[in-house]
Design a protein around this motif. Structure first.
Motif, PDB file in Angstrom:
ATOM      1  N   GLN A   1       0.822  -1.208   0.000  1.00 33.30           N
ATOM      2  CA  GLN A   1       0.000   0.000   0.000  1.00 33.30           C
ATOM      3  C   GLN A   1       0.859   1.262   0.000  1.00 33.30           C
ATOM      4  OE1 GLN A   1      -3.329   0.233   2.717  1.00 33.30           O
ATOM      5  NE2 GLN A   1      -3.610  -1.986   2.722  1.00 33.30           N
ATOM      6  N   VAL A   2       2.022   1.193   0.641  1.00 34.03           N
ATOM      7  CA  VAL A   2       2.947   2.329   0.615  1.00 34.03           C
ATOM      8  C   VAL A   2       3.450   2.559  -0.812  1.00 34.03           C
ATOM      9  CG1 VAL A   2       5.010   3.322   1.655  1.00 34.03           C
ATOM     10  CG2 VAL A   2       3.626   1.692   2.959  1.00 34.03           C
ATOM     11  N   LEU A   3       3.732   1.457  -1.533  1.00 27.80           N
ATOM     12  CA  LEU A   3       4.180   1.573  -2.922  1.00 27.80           C
ATOM     13  C   LEU A   3       3.084   2.154  -3.801  1.00 27.80           C
ATOM     14  CD1 LEU A   3       6.351   0.929  -5.092  1.00 27.80           C
ATOM     15  CD2 LEU A   3       5.238  -1.302  -5.370  1.00 27.80           C
ATOM     16  N   TRP A   4       1.855   1.683  -3.616  1.00 27.67           N
ATOM     17  CA  TRP A   4       0.743   2.208  -4.414  1.00 27.67           C
ATOM     18  C   TRP A   4       0.581   3.706  -4.188  1.00 27.67           C
ATOM     19  CZ3 TRP A   4      -3.140  -2.196  -2.795  1.00 27.67           C
ATOM     20  CH2 TRP A   4      -2.807  -3.367  -3.500  1.00 27.67           C
ATOM     21  N   GLU A   5       0.731   4.139  -2.960  1.00 26.37           N
ATOM     22  CA  GLU A   5       0.602   5.570  -2.659  1.00 26.37           C
ATOM     23  C   GLU A   5       1.733   6.361  -3.303  1.00 26.37           C
ATOM     24  OE1 GLU A   5      -1.560   8.713  -0.923  1.00 26.37           O
ATOM     25  OE2 GLU A   5      -2.037   6.580  -1.151  1.00 26.37           O
ATOM     26  N   HIS A   6       2.911   5.740  -3.398  1.00 24.23           N
ATOM     27  CA  HIS A   6       4.050   6.411  -4.040  1.00 24.23           C
ATOM     28  C   HIS A   6       3.836   6.521  -5.556  1.00 24.23           C
ATOM     29  CE1 HIS A   6       8.265   7.506  -4.818  1.00 24.23           C
ATOM     30  NE2 HIS A   6       8.205   6.640  -5.828  1.00 24.23           N
ATOM     31  N   VAL A   7       3.308   5.448  -6.157  1.00 25.43           N
ATOM     32  CA  VAL A   7       3.092   5.467  -7.614  1.00 25.43           C
ATOM     33  C   VAL A   7       2.006   6.463  -7.984  1.00 25.43           C
ATOM     34  CG1 VAL A   7       2.342   4.061  -9.583  1.00 25.43           C
ATOM     35  CG2 VAL A   7       3.873   3.086  -7.869  1.00 25.43           C
ATOM     36  N   GLN A   8       0.950   6.512  -7.193  1.00 25.07           N
ATOM     37  CA  GLN A   8      -0.159   7.415  -7.490  1.00 25.07           C
ATOM     38  C   GLN A   8      -0.577   8.115  -6.194  1.00 25.07           C
ATOM     39  OE1 GLN A   8      -1.645   8.222 -10.579  1.00 25.07           O
ATOM     40  NE2 GLN A   8      -2.326   9.819  -9.181  1.00 25.07           N
ATOM     41  N   PRO A   9       0.043   9.256  -5.874  1.00 24.89           N
ATOM     42  CA  PRO A   9      -0.246   9.923  -4.595  1.00 24.89           C
ATOM     43  C   PRO A   9      -1.677  10.408  -4.462  1.00 24.89           C
ATOM     44  CG  PRO A   9       1.758  10.787  -5.619  1.00 24.89           C
ATOM     45  CD  PRO A   9       1.063   9.953  -6.647  1.00 24.89           C
ATOM     46  N   SER A  10      -2.386  10.565  -5.561  1.00 29.20           N
ATOM     47  CA  SER A  10      -3.752  11.090  -5.493  1.00 29.20           C
ATOM     48  C   SER A  10      -4.653  10.155  -4.693  1.00 29.20           C
ATOM     49  CB  SER A  10      -4.324  11.264  -6.907  1.00 29.20           C
ATOM     50  OG  SER A  10      -5.693  11.590  -6.848  1.00 29.20           O
ATOM     51  N   GLN A  11      -5.449  10.716  -3.791  1.00 30.74           N
ATOM     52  CA  GLN A  11      -6.376   9.925  -2.986  1.00 30.74           C
ATOM     53  C   GLN A  11      -7.465   9.274  -3.837  1.00 30.74           C
ATOM     54  OE1 GLN A  11      -6.264   9.259   0.313  1.00 30.74           O
ATOM     55  NE2 GLN A  11      -4.327  10.338   0.468  1.00 30.74           N
ATOM     56  N   ASN A  12      -7.636   9.773  -5.056  1.00 33.23           N
ATOM     57  CA  ASN A  12      -8.678   9.214  -5.920  1.00 33.23           C
ATOM     58  C   ASN A  12      -8.393   7.771  -6.295  1.00 33.23           C
ATOM     59  OD1 ASN A  12     -10.071  11.653  -5.960  1.00 33.23           O
ATOM     60  ND2 ASN A  12      -8.912  12.417  -7.709  1.00 33.23           N
TER      61      ASN A  12
END
Length: 484
Positions: free
Chosen positions: A297-308
């Motif tokens: 989940q940390v990686l996903w947030e890094h790849v796409q920081p947008s909360q959308n």
């Protein structure tokens, strides 16, 4: 009343209760959104705090309590540990809802590590209350319902977040209600009379109505006349205390004998090269898999920081669970000699998993990252199913439980080393991209090792086959010459 009594004595009763408990304890709608929740306005933690200070505590907690929980589970005969697991899950969810500091979140991760370690009670309970011929069905039901719970939890979380039906905090309140239902269900589980190691069935016991057992002395006392006719009250109490002392000494002796027997079984099991090879892959791959799942989940947030985009995490987890289940289920219908081709399969599919991790690490598109994660998870579930089957083929249930626990302990030991060196802020404290480069390289090394071993064994078998064919041919020629 007779129908209810008969149904409660049937194997379906404990199996159904355990499945209900497994379902309610695994429906966790917030789990796919844990990282956005911790770093969002509700908790206001930074990415570095969650990644390098909070998440590593789970690994340390799991490792530290795994062995004590494993032994206590068998000693207490499963049910108390199942109830304890549900209570710890309630504590974990409550801490997550009503606290927000880094130390409180670390405590939450510690209790969740206890919950995870206590899963051994869930998976072992069913074998103590059903007949051997029911093992396969009961195992299938209890494992399938857990996967169903995880999937429904992910889908439910996805729907609640996507349509704005509940806030993260309200989702946690809903999870607390489900956990309370799990606690209530666990209390109705029947208490097993035996366990795999400490409470095996003894030849002199007479079953009692409350699910326990009576020794021959106690049984004889029950079948004799009234207490007043046998002996006076003081003598009876003295003998009762003496019997209790004997039982305690017998329990201590059986405990030492069980530990000694476990050590003998451990040495005998791992003396098999084939079992050692499968177990080595199990421990190494499970270590890498746990690290990937914990921090993805940390990686996903890094790849796409947008909360959308974080709102799609639940759908991705649900998809990966369903496809993983289908992959593992399909293995049962394959006709492959895994004892011959298994090591090549371990090497080849581990290589594909490493490629998926590399793609996930360097992808700039979140959908490529999601797809790579689903592929990686399916490959792991495929291989771990094969490994479990191969290991369990020639083992008794007791030895399989021992090997299962030892392999998971090995995985956790490796995971603790990686976490303390790579992730923890007390070690290198690397950011998420370098972490996943290490995880990808780790699976690449696994692939190389097992591919080379598989090729070596294939060449050796081919050489032995050629030599055997030549020997048979020489033998046939010698027999023909002897005839002439």
């Amino acid at each position: 009343m007779e129908v209810v009594k008969r149904w409660r004595s049937d194997w379906n009763y404990p199996t159904a209760l355990l499945c209900i408990y497994g379902f309610f304890s695994t429906v966790k709608p917030l789990e796919p959104f844990l990282f956005p929740y911790l770093t969002g306005p509700d908790k206001n933690l930074t990415t570095e705090q969650v990644n390098n200070q909070v998440f590593p505590v789970w690994t340390y907690s799991y490792l530290s309590v795994l062995v004590p929980v494993f032994l206590l589970t068998d000693w207490l005969r499963y049910k108390p540990v199942v109830v304890f697991q549900s209570v710890m899950l309630l504590v974990t969810t409550a801490l997550l809802r009503w606290t927000g500091s880094v130390p409180a979140m670390q405590a939450m991760q510690f209790f969740y590590g206890v919950v995870t370690a206590s899963e051994v009670a869930y998976f072992s309970y069913i074998y103590s209350v059903v007949d051997l011929k029911r093992y396969r069905k009961a195992t299938s039901y209890s494992r399938s319902v857990q996967l169903l719970g995880y999937t429904i939890g992910s889908v439910l979380g996805q729907l609640l977040v996507s349509f704005g039906l509940m806030s993260y905090n309200n989702i946690l309140i809903f999870t607390l209600v489900l956990t309370c239902l799990a606690i209530l269900t666990s209390c109705f589980l029947p208490m097993p009379r035996r366990s795999m190691f400490f409470h095996r069935k003894r030849s002199g016991e007479v079953p009692s109505a409350d699910g326990g057992g009576k020794g021959p002395v106690e049984a004889a006392r029950t079948s004799s006349g009234s207490p007043g006719e046998a002996r006076d009250g003081k003598v009876q109490r003295a003998e009762t205390e003496e019997d209790e002392d004997k039982e305690e000494s017998k329990g201590a002796e059986s405990c030492s004998q069980v530990l000694l027997q476990l050590w003998r079984d451990f040495r005998q099991c791992y003396s098999s090269r084939e079992l050692l090879c499968w177990s080595l892959w199990w421990a190494m791959a499970t270590c890498g898999y746990n690290q990937t799942v914990n921090y993805v989940q940390v990686l996903w947030e890094h790849v796409q920081p947008s909360q959308n985009f974080s709102i799609y995490n639940g759908g991705v987890e649900a998809t990966s669970n369903l496809l993983s289940a289908a992959t593992a289920y399909g293995i049962g219908f394959t006709d492959v000699r895994w004892e011959q081709w298994g090591e090549l399969a371990l090497g080849g599919f581990s290589g594909l998993g490493a490629a998926a991790l590399f793609l996930m690490t360097f992808a700039s598109n979140i959908w490529v990252c999601y797809s790579s994660y689903v592929i990686f998870k399916c490959l792991y579930m495929l291989l771990i199913t094969i490994a479990m089957y191969q290991i369990a083929t020639d083992l008794t249930m007791e030895r399989y439980a021992l090997v299962f626990g030892a392999n998971n302990f090995g995985a956790l030991a490796l995971q603790t080393i990686i976490t303390s060196v790579v992730v923890d802020s007390g070690g290198l404290g690397l950011s998420i991209i370098p972490q996943f480069i290490i995880y990808s390289s780790y699976f690449s090394a696994i692939s190389v090792v097992f591919s080379l071993r598989g090729l070596f064994n294939c060449r050796r078998r081919q050489k032995n086959k050629t030599e055997q064919t030549s020997a048979d041919r020489r033998g046939s020629l010698a027999s023909e010459e002897h005839k002439f």
